[in-house]
Design an enzyme around this catalytic site. Structure first.
Site, PDB file in Angstrom:
ATOM      1  N   LYS A 237       0.813  -1.351   0.122  1.00  0.00           N
ATOM      2  CA  LYS A 237       0.005  -0.208  -0.020  1.00  0.00           C
ATOM      3  C   LYS A 237       0.981   1.381  -0.067  1.00  0.00           C
ATOM      4  O   LYS A 237       1.843   1.448   1.050  1.00  0.00           O
ATOM      5  CB  LYS A 237      -0.556   0.387   1.174  1.00  0.00           C
ATOM      6  CG  LYS A 237      -2.170  -1.343   1.459  1.00  0.00           C
ATOM      7  CD  LYS A 237      -2.513  -1.030   2.627  1.00  0.00           C
ATOM      8  CE  LYS A 237      -4.044  -1.660   2.703  1.00  0.00           C
ATOM      9  NZ  LYS A 237      -5.305  -1.487   2.044  1.00  0.00           N
TER      10      LYS A 237
ATOM     11  N   ARG B 251      -9.866 -11.299   2.914  1.00  0.00           N
ATOM     12  CA  ARG B 251     -11.215 -12.824   2.271  1.00  0.00           C
ATOM     13  C   ARG B 251     -10.634 -14.111   2.154  1.00  0.00           C
ATOM     14  O   ARG B 251     -11.323 -15.001   2.015  1.00  0.00           O
ATOM     15  CB  ARG B 251     -11.575 -11.919   0.716  1.00  0.00           C
ATOM     16  CG  ARG B 251     -10.227 -11.999  -0.381  1.00  0.00           C
ATOM     17  CD  ARG B 251     -10.664 -11.403  -2.015  1.00  0.00           C
ATOM     18  NE  ARG B 251     -10.786 -10.027  -1.435  1.00  0.00           N
ATOM     19  CZ  ARG B 251     -11.636  -9.167  -1.434  1.00  0.00           C
ATOM     20  NH1 ARG B 251     -11.801  -9.132  -2.982  1.00  0.00           N
ATOM     21  NH2 ARG B 251     -11.106  -8.129  -2.040  1.00  0.00           N
TER      22      ARG B 251
END
Length: 463
Positions: free
Chosen positions: A242, A316
C-alpha cells in the site's frame, strides 16, 4: 473509563439538575411558559431549537440551574439525542424534567468514553450521571456500551500493542468471563488445515504468528450460530504494498475481529439460548522473503484453489478458511464482520456498513433492527453474474480479479463460495472507524452494525 452502569442510575429522589427537552414543534409554547429570567438567558445564549443545541437556565438559587436541550422529536427520542449533553455538561447528576430517556441512555453512556491510554494522565471532569425511573433499562444499555467500548479500544490501540497475542489474550478474557471453551491453532500448525490463514500471516515476525481462535459456548442441543471476524492486525498490502496514505490506519484492519468478539460477549452476557461458535482468523499481512506472492495459487481448507491476483486482498483469504470451518458444524446462521473493501466506503461512506445476505428475510430483519436501535446499515447485492469478475485461468477463482468494478460485491461473492448452500449468512463490510466525531461517537474506532445484529439475534433467540 467509568463503567457505563455507573453513568445512569435509578432515580430515588436524589438532587439533580433538570433537563427540559424541546423540539421545533413545541419550542414556542414552552418558551412562552418560561419566567423572564429564562427567556433572557436563552436570548443571551442564542438558543435555537436545532438538534443538539442546549442552554443553561438559571434558578432562583445559584445551585438550582437547569438545562434546556433541543431534540428532533420529544415523543421519539433517539439513542444519541442526549449524547452531547453527557459530553459537555459539568460533573453532576441530571434527570429529564418530564418523561424518561429510554434509548438515549445508551448515548449518554457512550459519549463519556475516552481513549487516553497513551496520554499523560491529567485530572479530567468527573462523570455526568443521568437518573431514570426505569432502572430495568440500565443493564442492557450498559452491556451494549461496554461492547462498543471493547470494539473502540481494540481498534484504537496500535498494532504494537494489539497484535495476534493481545487479541488472543482479549478473547481469553471474554471466554473466561462466560465459561466458554477456547482453542487456538498457531503458526506452522495452520498450514495443513488452514492454508490461506497461514499463507497470509507467515511473513510476519515470529512474535506475530498467525492463528485461528475458536470459542464454543452454550448447550449442545441449542440452535447453532457462528460468528466470524477478520483479524488482520496490520495490513501493509503485502508485496502489492500500500502507499503510506493507505497504510496509516491499517491498525484498524482487525476491526472485524473486534466486532465479532464484542458480539459474542453480548450473546453470552444475555445468555441467549444458542450454541455459539466464534472464529477469529488472525494474521499480520507483512513483507519478508517468504511472503505470499502475486500469481501464487493457494489451496483453501475447502479444497478450492485460489490464484493471488493481489496480495492486498488478503482479508477474504483468511475469512475463506474460517467460514469453511464454521460451516463444518452445520450452523443455521453464519454472521461475519470484516473491514474488507474501500469500495464499500466509496459507495456508502463511513457511517453505513455494507450488508450482504443470502436471504431476503434475514436482510430485512437486520435492516429493521438497525433502524430501531439507531445502528443503520445498507444492503448491497450479491449479484451472481459478477462471479465472472474473479475467474482465474489456472485456478478455481482469483482473489481479486482484474476489474475494478463492484469491489464490495465481488469480495462478498468470493466469501459466499465458502458458505454452505443452505446456511443463512450475513456479511458486514464495516469501516470500524469514525473519521469525524458525532455526539456519542468520538473520532476513532467504533462499532458499526454490532448493536443491530445483536438486536436481530435477541428477536430470534431471546427468551
Amino acid at each position: 473509563m467509568t463503567d457505563p452502569a455507573d453513568l445512569v442510575r435509578p432515580d430515588t429522589g436524589q438532587a439533580a439538575h433538570l433537563i427540559h427537552l424541546v423540539d421545533a414543534r413545541s419550542h414556542d409554547d414552552w418558551l412562552n411558559a418560561q419566567p423572564d429570567r429564562h427567556r433572557a438567558a436563552l436570548l443571551a445564549q442564542g438558543f435555537k431549537a436545532s438538534a443538539f443545541a442546549h442552554a443553561i437556565l438559571p434558578g432562583e438559587q445559584p445551585e438550582d440551574w437547569a438545562v434546556v436541550a433541543a431534540v428532533a422529536d420529544t415523543d421519539a427520542l433517539s439513542s444519541w439525542c442526549l449524547a452531547k449533553l453527557a459530553d459537555v455538561l459539568p460533573e453532576g447528576s441530571y434527570k429529564l424534567a418530564s418523561g424518561e430517556p429510554g434509548p438515549a441512555i445508551l448515548g449518554w453512556m457512550t459519549a463519556q468514553y475516552r481513549f487516553d491510554r497513551y496520554k499523560e494522565k491529567k485530572a479530567g471532569k468527573g462523570a455526568r450521571v443521568l437518573l431514570t425511573a426505569q432502572p430495568g433499562a440500565i443493564d442492557g444499555a450498559a452491556a451494549q456500551a461496554r461492547a462498543t467500548a471493547l470494539v473502540r479500544d481494540m481498534v484504537n490501540v496500535p498494532t504494537a500493542d494489539m497484535g495476534p497475542d493481545q487479541i488472543e489474550a482479549q478473547a481469553q478474557v471474554v471466554a473466561n468471563r462466560h465459561g466458554a471453551a477456547m482453542s487456538v491453532i498457531r503458526g506452522d500448525a495452520l498450514e495443513a488445515g488452514f492454508p490461506m490463514i497461514h499463507a497470509v500471516g507467515r511473513a510476519a515476525d515470529r512474535s506475530c504468528q498467525p492463528r485461528l481462535i475458536e470459542l464454543i459456548w452454550g448447550r449442545e442441543d441449542a440452535p447453532r450460530i457462528a460468528v466470524v471476524g477478520k483479524g488482520v492486525t496490520f495490513d501493509t498490502g503485502g508485496l502489492d504494498i500500500k502507499p503510506s496514505s493507505a497504510m496509516r490506519l491499517m491498525k484498524k484492519d482487525m476491526g472485524g475481529a473486534a466486532h465479532a468478539l464484542a458480539l459474542a460477549d453480548l450473546i453470552m452476557n444475555a445468555n441467549l439460548p444458542v450454541r455459539l461458535h466464534l472464529l477469529l482468523p488472525i494474521a499480520e499481512n507483512a513483507i519478508s522473503g517468504n511472503a505470499f506472492r502475486p500469481g501464487d495459487v493457494l489451496r483453501s481448507r475447502k479444497g478450492l484453489t485460489v490464484e493471488i491476483g493481489n496480495t492486498d486482498a488478503e482479508g477474504r483469504l483468511i475469512l475463506g478458511d474460517a467460514l469453511t470451518r464454521a460451516g463444518e458444524d452445520e450452523p443455521e446462521l453464519i454472521i461475519d464482520f470484516a473491514t474488507l473493501t474501500g469500495a464499500a466506503r466509496v459507495a456508502l461512506g463511513p457511517d453505513l456498513p455494507a450488508l450482504f445476505a443470502n436471504d431476503d428475510a434475514l436482510a430485512a430483519e437486520l435492516a429493521a433492527c438497525g433502524t430501531r436501535v439507531d445502528d443503520p446499515m445498507w444492503r448491497l447485492p450479491l449479484w451472481e453474474p459478477y462471479n465472472d469478475l474473479f475467474k482465474s485461468d489456472i485456478a478455481d477463482l482469483n482473489n481479486a480479479g482484474e476489474s475494478g468494478y463492484a469491489g464490495a460485491t465481488t469480495a462478498a461473492l468470493f466469501l459466499q463460495r465458502f458458505i454452505p448452500d443452505k446456511t443463512l449468512w450475513a456479511h458486514f463490510d464495516t469501516f470500524a472507524w469514525r473519521p469525524t466525531a458525532k455526539p456519542g461517537r468520538p473520532k476513532g474506532g467504533d462499532a458499526l452494525g454490532l448493536r443491530a445484529t445483536f438486536a436481530m439475534l435477541q428477536g430470534r433467540y431471546g427468551r
